[in-house]
Scaffold this motif. Structure first.
Motif, mmCIF file in Angstrom:
data_model
loop_
_atom_site.group_PDB
_atom_site.id
_atom_site.type_symbol
_atom_site.label_atom_id
_atom_site.label_comp_id
_atom_site.label_asym_id
_atom_site.label_seq_id
_atom_site.Cartn_x
_atom_site.Cartn_y
_atom_site.Cartn_z
ATOM 1 N N LYS A 1 -9.528 -4.881 -3.953
ATOM 2 C CA LYS A 1 -9.106 -4.568 -5.321
ATOM 3 C C LYS A 1 -8.274 -5.700 -5.917
ATOM 4 O O LYS A 1 -8.384 -6.001 -7.117
ATOM 5 C CB LYS A 1 -8.290 -3.266 -5.328
ATOM 6 C CG LYS A 1 -7.847 -2.814 -6.714
ATOM 7 C CD LYS A 1 -6.959 -1.574 -6.645
ATOM 8 C CE LYS A 1 -5.558 -1.941 -6.182
ATOM 9 N NZ LYS A 1 -4.613 -0.785 -6.269
ATOM 10 N N GLU B 1 2.605 1.599 -3.499
ATOM 11 C CA GLU B 1 1.612 2.015 -4.487
ATOM 12 C C GLU B 1 1.243 3.488 -4.327
ATOM 13 O O GLU B 1 0.993 4.185 -5.314
ATOM 14 C CB GLU B 1 0.354 1.148 -4.363
ATOM 15 C CG GLU B 1 0.510 -0.240 -4.950
ATOM 16 C CD GLU B 1 0.443 -0.239 -6.468
ATOM 17 O OE1 GLU B 1 -0.660 -0.342 -7.023
ATOM 18 O OE2 GLU B 1 1.516 -0.127 -7.108
ATOM 19 N N THR C 1 -7.536 -2.240 -0.592
ATOM 20 C CA THR C 1 -6.554 -2.808 -1.523
ATOM 21 C C THR C 1 -6.745 -4.316 -1.641
ATOM 22 O O THR C 1 -6.635 -4.882 -2.730
ATOM 23 C CB THR C 1 -5.125 -2.481 -1.056
ATOM 24 O OG1 THR C 1 -4.972 -1.060 -0.930
ATOM 25 C CG2 THR C 1 -4.097 -2.999 -2.047
ATOM 26 N N ALA D 1 0.819 -1.213 0.000
ATOM 27 C CA ALA D 1 0.000 0.000 0.000
ATOM 28 C C ALA D 1 0.855 1.266 0.000
ATOM 29 O O ALA D 1 0.540 2.244 -0.686
ATOM 30 C CB ALA D 1 -0.945 -0.017 1.203
#
Length: 282
Positions: free
Chosen positions: A146, A70, A143, A67
């Protein structure tokens, strides 16, 4: 005689079947939850209870790192918050030896989190990138959705039993999927393959040397990561990857230790070694 020949053939055939069954699975793997997969394709090569939801300790930090990477801006300077003291003390957490007020870049904090499994670094990154602890945990779960990790839930960026032993959980299959996505990120690959990282004293921070807790990196030829984990409920855990020639294998084991609460860091390494040797020999 014909009868003797038939008996010999039957015994030989039975031995062949037994050998084939043995070859169809790695021998000696003690982890109740385990899986080995082809890292390139994600194809399951062997698994055991791979979709059961289990706590995974600090393997959680793979998502925290993912995370953060990203989100970007890894050169940003972050001040270590006062909150790490109570957080680390409450859970008797593993730390990177950070002190409130120190200033480190996000990239340096990634090394502090992933190598010595610094929960102080995970907390610091969560507060900075949330912004705020709760907001960051929400981002971790968003996330996960996703990425299609349907049987994974995060309640803490370190994988600590916060608020409970089983509130932070995943499956070995989901962890392998997360590991495959994380290893596509060059920065992540670089960090988790690093055996030791030294940060010289500088403006705003003390000197630190962080050694990687992943013993597979030094004991297994071709190992390139990924992350260890432990809590009383999770047992000894390891998400791992190794490369030989053109083949890369990725695997995960949860609760490799022989007893319910025993800490034996070599246990998941033994399991991973058995799984990798079997996988590469196929």
């Amino acid at each position: 005689s014909v009868k003797t020949v038939t008996t010999v053939k039957t015994v030989t055939a039975a031995k062949a079947v037994t050998a084939a069954k043995a070859a169809a699975a790695p021998a000696g793997v003690r982890a109740p939850w385990a899986e080995l997969a082809n890292a390139a394709t994600g194809a399951d090569l062997w698994s055991r209870s791979s979709v059961s939801e289990r706590p995974m300790g600090s393997v959680t930090k793979v998502m925290t790192a993912y995370a953060v990477i990203e989100a970007g801006d890894l050169n940003r300077v972050i001040t270590v918050p006062e909150g790490i003291v109570a957080y680390d003390k409450k859970y008797d957490a593993s730390t990177a030896g950070l002190v409130p007020g120190e200033k480190l870049t996000a990239l340096q904090l990634l090394y502090a989190m992933m190598l010595p499994s610094g929960c102080d670094a995970a907390y610091t990154l969560a507060v900075a990138y949330g912004p705020g602890f709760t907001a960051f945990v929400a981002k971790m779960n968003a996330t996960a959705r996703k990425l299609g990790l349907s049987k994974t839930h995060f309640s803490d960026p370190s994988g600590l039993p916060n608020p409970g032993q089983y509130t932070n959980y995943s499956t070995v299959r989901d962890l392998i999927s997360l590991g495959r996505d994380a290893m596509k990120l060059a920065v992540f690959r670089q960090v988790v393959a690093t055996r030791s990282y030294h940060l010289a004293a500088g403006a705003g921070h003390r000197a630190h040397t962080w050694k990687n807790l992943n013993q597979l990196l030094t004991s297994y030829s071709g190992a390139v990561g990924i992350k260890t984990g432990f809590t009383a409920a999770a047992g000894e855990c390891l998400l791992f990857e190794a490369r030989r020639g053109s083949t890369t294998l990725i695997g995960a084991v949860l609760h490799s230790a022989a007893t319910e609460s025993a800490s034996d860091q070599a246990a998941p390494v033994r399991d991973a070694t058995a799984m990798l040797n079997w996988g590469f020999s196929r």
